[in-house]
Design a protein around this motif. Structure first.
Motif, PDB file in Angstrom:
ATOM      1  N   ARG A  65      -3.677  -2.757   1.999  1.00  0.00           N
ATOM      2  CA  ARG A  65      -2.222  -2.575   2.083  1.00  0.00           C
ATOM      3  C   ARG A  65      -1.716  -1.526   1.093  1.00  0.00           C
ATOM      4  NH1 ARG A  65       0.776  -7.417   4.143  1.00  0.00           N
ATOM      5  NH2 ARG A  65      -0.202  -7.664   6.169  1.00  0.00           N
ATOM      6  N   THR A  66      -2.329  -1.429  -0.072  1.00  0.00           N
ATOM      7  CA  THR A  66      -1.887  -0.454  -1.073  1.00  0.00           C
ATOM      8  C   THR A  66      -2.647   0.866  -0.960  1.00  0.00           C
ATOM      9  OG1 THR A  66      -3.452  -1.320  -2.709  1.00  0.00           O
ATOM     10  CG2 THR A  66      -1.209  -2.248  -2.721  1.00  0.00           C
ATOM     11  N   ARG A  67      -3.503   0.961   0.071  1.00  0.00           N
ATOM     12  CA  ARG A  67      -4.307   2.164   0.316  1.00  0.00           C
ATOM     13  C   ARG A  67      -5.199   2.535  -0.871  1.00  0.00           C
ATOM     14  NH1 ARG A  67      -0.165   2.420   3.631  1.00  0.00           N
ATOM     15  NH2 ARG A  67      -0.205   3.527   5.587  1.00  0.00           N
ATOM     16  N   THR A  68      -5.685   1.510  -1.554  1.00  0.00           N
ATOM     17  CA  THR A  68      -6.640   1.705  -2.637  1.00  0.00           C
ATOM     18  C   THR A  68      -8.032   1.794  -2.017  1.00  0.00           C
ATOM     19  OG1 THR A  68      -5.252   0.356  -4.077  1.00  0.00           O
ATOM     20  CG2 THR A  68      -7.517   0.727  -4.785  1.00  0.00           C
ATOM     21  N   PRO A  69      -8.826   2.781  -2.418  1.00  0.00           N
ATOM     22  CA  PRO A  69     -10.172   2.872  -1.820  1.00  0.00           C
ATOM     23  C   PRO A  69     -11.031   1.667  -2.199  1.00  0.00           C
ATOM     24  CG  PRO A  69      -9.816   4.616  -3.445  1.00  0.00           C
ATOM     25  CD  PRO A  69      -8.551   3.847  -3.346  1.00  0.00           C
ATOM     26  N   ILE A  70     -11.772   1.194  -1.219  1.00  0.00           N
ATOM     27  CA  ILE A  70     -12.683   0.073  -1.436  1.00  0.00           C
ATOM     28  C   ILE A  70     -14.059   0.666  -1.721  1.00  0.00           C
ATOM     29  CG2 ILE A  70     -13.741  -1.958  -0.395  1.00  0.00           C
ATOM     30  CD1 ILE A  70     -11.196  -2.126   1.378  1.00  0.00           C
ATOM     31  N   VAL A  71     -14.585   0.366  -2.905  1.00  0.00           N
ATOM     32  CA  VAL A  71     -15.866   0.941  -3.316  1.00  0.00           C
ATOM     33  C   VAL A  71     -16.906  -0.172  -3.430  1.00  0.00           C
ATOM     34  CG1 VAL A  71     -14.936   2.992  -4.445  1.00  0.00           C
ATOM     35  CG2 VAL A  71     -15.084   0.870  -5.710  1.00  0.00           C
ATOM     36  N   SER A  72     -18.159   0.182  -3.203  1.00  0.00           N
ATOM     37  CA  SER A  72     -19.218  -0.823  -3.122  1.00  0.00           C
ATOM     38  C   SER A  72     -19.502  -1.503  -4.457  1.00  0.00           C
ATOM     39  CB  SER A  72     -20.501  -0.188  -2.586  1.00  0.00           C
ATOM     40  OG  SER A  72     -20.956   0.806  -3.474  1.00  0.00           O
ATOM     41  N   HIS A  73     -19.329  -0.794  -5.572  1.00  0.00           N
ATOM     42  CA  HIS A  73     -19.652  -1.446  -6.850  1.00  0.00           C
ATOM     43  C   HIS A  73     -18.691  -2.595  -7.158  1.00  0.00           C
ATOM     44  CE1 HIS A  73     -16.556   1.277  -8.545  1.00  0.00           C
ATOM     45  NE2 HIS A  73     -16.465   0.376  -9.501  1.00  0.00           N
ATOM     46  N   LYS A  74     -17.487  -2.551  -6.621  1.00  0.00           N
ATOM     47  CA  LYS A  74     -16.582  -3.686  -6.812  1.00  0.00           C
ATOM     48  C   LYS A  74     -17.002  -4.865  -5.946  1.00  0.00           C
ATOM     49  CE  LYS A  74     -12.468  -1.429  -8.486  1.00  0.00           C
ATOM     50  NZ  LYS A  74     -11.019  -1.318  -8.364  1.00  0.00           N
ATOM     51  N   MET A  75     -17.577  -4.592  -4.788  1.00  0.00           N
ATOM     52  CA  MET A  75     -18.066  -5.677  -3.939  1.00  0.00           C
ATOM     53  C   MET A  75     -19.304  -6.327  -4.562  1.00  0.00           C
ATOM     54  SD  MET A  75     -15.942  -6.026  -1.561  1.00  0.00           S
ATOM     55  CE  MET A  75     -16.841  -7.154  -0.539  1.00  0.00           C
ATOM     56  N   ARG A  76     -20.081  -5.547  -5.298  1.00  0.00           N
ATOM     57  CA  ARG A  76     -21.253  -6.089  -5.984  1.00  0.00           C
ATOM     58  C   ARG A  76     -20.836  -7.104  -7.044  1.00  0.00           C
ATOM     59  NH1 ARG A  76     -23.561  -1.653  -8.637  1.00  0.00           N
ATOM     60  NH2 ARG A  76     -23.369  -0.627  -6.652  1.00  0.00           N
TER      61      ARG A  76
END
Length: 145
Positions: A65-76
């Motif tokens: 919703r805030t158009r913040t990029p989703i990066v894989s290291h945060k999913m880790r």
């Protein structure tokens, strides 16, 4: 016995032994889990795990919703969070088995659940849901005391 019967028998014996190996390792895993975790808190630990998943989902919604990029290291970090949380719960249970205090792991589970709840509310507020923002504002004075 024919060659076909011998082949079937060899395949059957192989399947039985591989199944026994699986049962052996699964049983060992359950023994280890029983040693490190209180079985009375199983439903609470499952709830903490699902709160982590809900927190992750609301975080992804807020990022979208805030158009913040989703990066894989945060999913880790989700896997690391699950590991750390359950290590904390296990440590609390082991201390509880050592000392005559019987509420240590329950207190840790409760604190982790409340932490996840507030994170879910913050993510929902960042996603634009005003009800979550209002709940955080109402609960903040209680937490500051």
């Amino acid at each position: 016995m024919t060659g076909e019967n011998l082949s079937y028998l060899a395949n059957l014996i192989q399947r039985i032994f591989s199944y026994a190996t699986f049962k052996f390792f699964a049983g060992g895993f359950l023994v280890v889990l029983h040693f490190f975790f209180d079985t009375a808190n199983t439903s609470a630990m499952v709830a903490v795990f699902f709160l982590i998943l809900i927190d992750t989902a609301t975080g992804l919604i807020a990022a979208y919703r805030t158009r913040t990029p989703i990066v894989s290291h945060k999913m880790r970090r989700v896997a690391i969070k699950v590991a750390v949380y359950f290590l904390l719960i296990s440590a609390g249970y082991l201390v509880e088995r050592t000392l005559p205090i019987v509420v240590i792991d329950e207190t840790i589970i409760g604190a982790l659940a409340v932490t996840e709840l507030f994170s879910i509310l913050e993510n929902a507020a960042h996603a634009g849901y005003t009800v979550a923002a209002r709940l955080i504002e109402k609960l903040k004075p209680t937490l500051d005391q």
